[in-house]
Design a protein around this motif. Structure first.
Motif, PDB file in Angstrom:
ATOM      1  N   TYR A   1      52.752  49.951  32.991  1.00  0.00           N
ATOM      2  CA  TYR A   1      51.310  49.858  33.138  1.00  0.00           C
ATOM      3  C   TYR A   1      50.607  50.326  31.862  1.00  0.00           C
ATOM      4  O   TYR A   1      51.192  51.034  31.042  1.00  0.00           O
ATOM      5  CB  TYR A   1      50.855  50.702  34.327  1.00  0.00           C
TER       6      TYR A   1
ATOM      7  N   HIS B   1      45.895  40.705  31.115  1.00  0.00           N
ATOM      8  CA  HIS B   1      44.818  40.852  32.108  1.00  0.00           C
ATOM      9  C   HIS B   1      44.098  42.163  31.825  1.00  0.00           C
ATOM     10  O   HIS B   1      44.509  42.931  30.951  1.00  0.00           O
ATOM     11  CB  HIS B   1      45.389  40.816  33.527  1.00  0.00           C
ATOM     12  N   ASN B   2      43.061  42.438  32.573  1.00  0.00           N
ATOM     13  CA  ASN B   2      42.252  43.651  32.360  1.00  0.00           C
ATOM     14  C   ASN B   2      42.245  44.582  33.559  1.00  0.00           C
ATOM     15  O   ASN B   2      41.392  45.458  33.647  1.00  0.00           O
ATOM     16  CB  ASN B   2      40.806  43.262  32.004  1.00  0.00           C
ATOM     17  N   SER B   3      43.156  44.431  34.483  1.00  0.00           N
ATOM     18  CA  SER B   3      43.173  45.238  35.699  1.00  0.00           C
ATOM     19  C   SER B   3      44.191  46.376  35.578  1.00  0.00           C
ATOM     20  O   SER B   3      45.393  46.116  35.461  1.00  0.00           O
ATOM     21  CB  SER B   3      43.520  44.365  36.897  1.00  0.00           C
ATOM     22  N   PRO B   4      43.740  47.635  35.636  1.00  0.00           N
ATOM     23  CA  PRO B   4      44.673  48.759  35.523  1.00  0.00           C
ATOM     24  C   PRO B   4      45.646  48.895  36.688  1.00  0.00           C
ATOM     25  O   PRO B   4      46.631  49.610  36.596  1.00  0.00           O
ATOM     26  CB  PRO B   4      43.755  49.980  35.438  1.00  0.00           C
ATOM     27  N   GLU B   5      45.388  48.181  37.781  1.00  0.00           N
ATOM     28  CA  GLU B   5      46.268  48.297  38.944  1.00  0.00           C
ATOM     29  C   GLU B   5      47.528  47.433  38.834  1.00  0.00           C
ATOM     30  O   GLU B   5      48.442  47.557  39.635  1.00  0.00           O
ATOM     31  CB  GLU B   5      45.516  47.962  40.226  1.00  0.00           C
ATOM     32  N   PHE B   6      47.581  46.554  37.817  1.00  0.00           N
ATOM     33  CA  PHE B   6      48.738  45.684  37.629  1.00  0.00           C
ATOM     34  C   PHE B   6      49.442  46.017  36.318  1.00  0.00           C
ATOM     35  O   PHE B   6      48.810  46.451  35.352  1.00  0.00           O
ATOM     36  CB  PHE B   6      48.319  44.212  37.625  1.00  0.00           C
TER      37      PHE B   6
ATOM     38  N   GLU C   1      48.517  33.498  30.884  1.00  0.00           N
ATOM     39  CA  GLU C   1      48.467  34.944  31.137  1.00  0.00           C
ATOM     40  C   GLU C   1      49.768  35.648  30.772  1.00  0.00           C
ATOM     41  O   GLU C   1      49.798  36.870  30.736  1.00  0.00           O
ATOM     42  CB  GLU C   1      48.163  35.220  32.613  1.00  0.00           C
TER      43      GLU C   1
ATOM     44  N   TRP D   1      51.970  40.602  30.337  1.00  0.00           N
ATOM     45  CA  TRP D   1      51.022  40.034  31.279  1.00  0.00           C
ATOM     46  C   TRP D   1      49.628  40.380  30.781  1.00  0.00           C
ATOM     47  O   TRP D   1      49.248  41.546  30.727  1.00  0.00           O
ATOM     48  CB  TRP D   1      51.263  40.597  32.670  1.00  0.00           C
TER      49      TRP D   1
END
Length: 94
Positions: A36, A10-15, A71, A8
């Protein structure tokens, strides 16, 4: 059983950045591992879960359909690779 792995992007550490799923013949998730960027892993099966990971509420689409979203980079994987990541995820969450 079928096994898939999807990156996946993306640049979000929460996902999670990697998704591993064990699927039945109708593409329903039996077990899932989410990895993660920081190395943390969560998992779910029909009885237990860790973190926010849970099994899907609908069957997983085909690899081609998943790949149509830029993505995601899905591939088929082996039962052996899935079992190895499953063991690591469960051991880290006990």
């Amino acid at each position: 059983m079928r096994y898939i792995k999807a990156k996946w992007i993306h640049n979000s550490p929460e996902f999670p950045i990697l998704l591993f799923s064990e699927l039945d013949a109708k593409h329903w998730e039996i077990r899932k591992v989410e990895v993660y960027a920081d190395g943390r892993m969560d998992f779910a099966d029909g009885k237990v879960q860790s973190g926010n990971t849970d099994l899907g509420l609908v069957p997983v689409p085909s690899l081609e359909e998943i790949a149509s979203d830029p993505e995601f980079e899905p591939v088929a994987t082996s039962a052996e690779e899935f079992e190895a990541i499953w063991k690591v995820a469960k051991a880290g969450n006990l």
